[in-house]
Design a protein around this motif. Structure first.
Motif, PDB file in Angstrom:
ATOM      1  N   ASP A 115       1.072  -1.274  -0.221  1.00 23.16           N
ATOM      2  CA  ASP A 115      -0.008   0.226   0.068  1.00 23.16           C
ATOM      3  C   ASP A 115       0.941   1.678  -0.107  1.00 23.16           C
ATOM      4  O   ASP A 115       0.332   2.288  -0.073  1.00 23.16           O
ATOM      5  CB  ASP A 115      -1.121   0.268   1.250  1.00 23.16           C
ATOM      6  N   ARG A 116       2.349   1.012   0.242  1.00 22.38           N
ATOM      7  CA  ARG A 116       2.606   2.282   0.354  1.00 22.38           C
ATOM      8  C   ARG A 116       3.556   2.541  -1.636  1.00 22.38           C
ATOM      9  O   ARG A 116       4.945   3.278  -1.860  1.00 22.38           O
ATOM     10  CB  ARG A 116       3.818   2.318   1.891  1.00 22.38           C
ATOM     11  N   VAL A 117       4.434   1.768  -2.856  1.00 23.07           N
ATOM     12  CA  VAL A 117       4.733   1.242  -3.508  1.00 23.07           C
ATOM     13  C   VAL A 117       4.828   2.666  -4.170  1.00 23.07           C
ATOM     14  O   VAL A 117       5.730   3.292  -4.765  1.00 23.07           O
ATOM     15  CB  VAL A 117       4.202   0.385  -4.258  1.00 23.07           C
ATOM     16  N   PRO A 124       1.951  -3.025  -7.796  1.00 23.72           N
ATOM     17  CA  PRO A 124       2.477  -2.830  -6.326  1.00 23.72           C
ATOM     18  C   PRO A 124       3.020  -4.321  -5.267  1.00 23.72           C
ATOM     19  O   PRO A 124       3.600  -4.210  -5.228  1.00 23.72           O
ATOM     20  CB  PRO A 124       1.025  -2.398  -5.631  1.00 23.72           C
ATOM     21  N   GLU A 125       2.309  -5.646  -5.859  1.00 29.37           N
ATOM     22  CA  GLU A 125       2.370  -6.956  -5.695  1.00 29.37           C
ATOM     23  C   GLU A 125       4.220  -7.054  -5.750  1.00 29.37           C
ATOM     24  O   GLU A 125       5.205  -7.280  -4.719  1.00 29.37           O
ATOM     25  CB  GLU A 125       1.794  -7.610  -5.684  1.00 29.37           C
ATOM     26  N   LEU A 126       4.572  -6.667  -6.968  1.00 29.54           N
ATOM     27  CA  LEU A 126       5.812  -7.437  -7.330  1.00 29.54           C
ATOM     28  C   LEU A 126       6.959  -6.139  -7.116  1.00 29.54           C
ATOM     29  O   LEU A 126       8.224  -6.597  -6.235  1.00 29.54           O
ATOM     30  CB  LEU A 126       5.831  -7.052  -9.187  1.00 29.54           C
TER      31      LEU A 126
END
Length: 254
Positions: free
Chosen positions: A125-127, A201-203
């Protein structure tokens, strides 16, 4: 905002593109920056790769249709990453040079994420706080060497095997951006970032749990189906909706 690097009087400058004008910056864009004062016509400057990263982290087998065209059935359970050297980077208009060691060099159109500040263990959530923006990439690959070597360092790492550009777009809807590759005007690849196995974001969060990311580092997010051969005399273009088009000629290496 579109951020570029431009060659002017044999010097490289970061700049912001505003319509058909280029406003030079007083410093690099990784942090607070201000205009230098000079504004030039975009047509009068030569754009180079928008960034020269300390490292390029690429994600393999990240579109299901590409996994299947390469003979697989399912994507890896966790992101499969590999590194490309920064000496592979070239900019728009610069040639992809075919090495004599390979008889099967192929294009791979990809969305590239440009990191904006040093980071590690970034929560998903901070990417957005650590990403400067996005650009077009071509993860050029010597496919025959990729098969025979097992490790991908040589197949992915030749000089000129990572075209980037034409600029960094800081405001992009990455949920469903169309990606297309054309060779001599003929469509070879057509997909969308919405087809990636994992979102950006996940990556970024996952990769930053493995290694510290530095300003300017580039993450290549994988390629959709349709990869194919490049031969001397070709012109290959990668287009991403919301960014633009990266075009490179293909020549034999001297």
């Amino acid at each position: 905002m579109r951020i570029c690097r431009a060659a002017i009087d044999d010097e490289l400058h970061y700049a912001v593109i505003e319509g058909d004008a280029v406003a030079l910056l007083s410093s690099h864009p990784f942090g607070d920056f201000e205009p230098e004062g000079r504004v030039l016509k975009l047509a009068d400057v030569r754009l180079v790769a928008p960034v020269l990263p300390s490292k390029i982290i690429a994600v393999g087998k990240h579109y299901l249709d590409h996994v299947r065209e390469m003979g697989g059935q399912a994507p890896p359970a966790a992101p499969m990453i590999f590194l490309k050297p920064n000496t592979a980077v070239v900019g728009p208009g610069e040639p992809i040079r075919l090495p004599w060691q390979s008889e099967q060099v192929e294009h791979e159109a990809e969305l590239a994420v440009v990191i904006g500040r040093m980071c590690r263990d970034v929560p998903e959530d901070r990417v957005s706080e650590v990403v400067l923006g996005y650009t077009c990439a071509n993860d050029v690959t010597a496919r025959d060497l990729q098969r025979t070597d097992g490790q991908w360092g040589r197949a992915k790492g030749f000089d000129s095997f990572c075209p980037l550009g034409p600029w960094i777009e800081t405001d992009l809807d990455i949920e469903d951006a169309a990606i297309e590759c054309r060779v001599d005007g003929q469509v070879r690849q057509s997909g969308s970032t919405g087809d990636m196995v994992r979102g950006v974001p996940e990556l970024v969060a996952w990769i930053s749990s493995v290694m510290t990311l530095l300003p300017g580092d580039v993450i290549l997010t994988g390629t959709p189906a349709g990869v194919g051969p490049l031969v001397a005399g070709d012109e290959v273009s990668v287009t991403i909706d919301g960014i633009g088009t990266l075009t490179n000629p293909v020549i034999d290496r001297d």
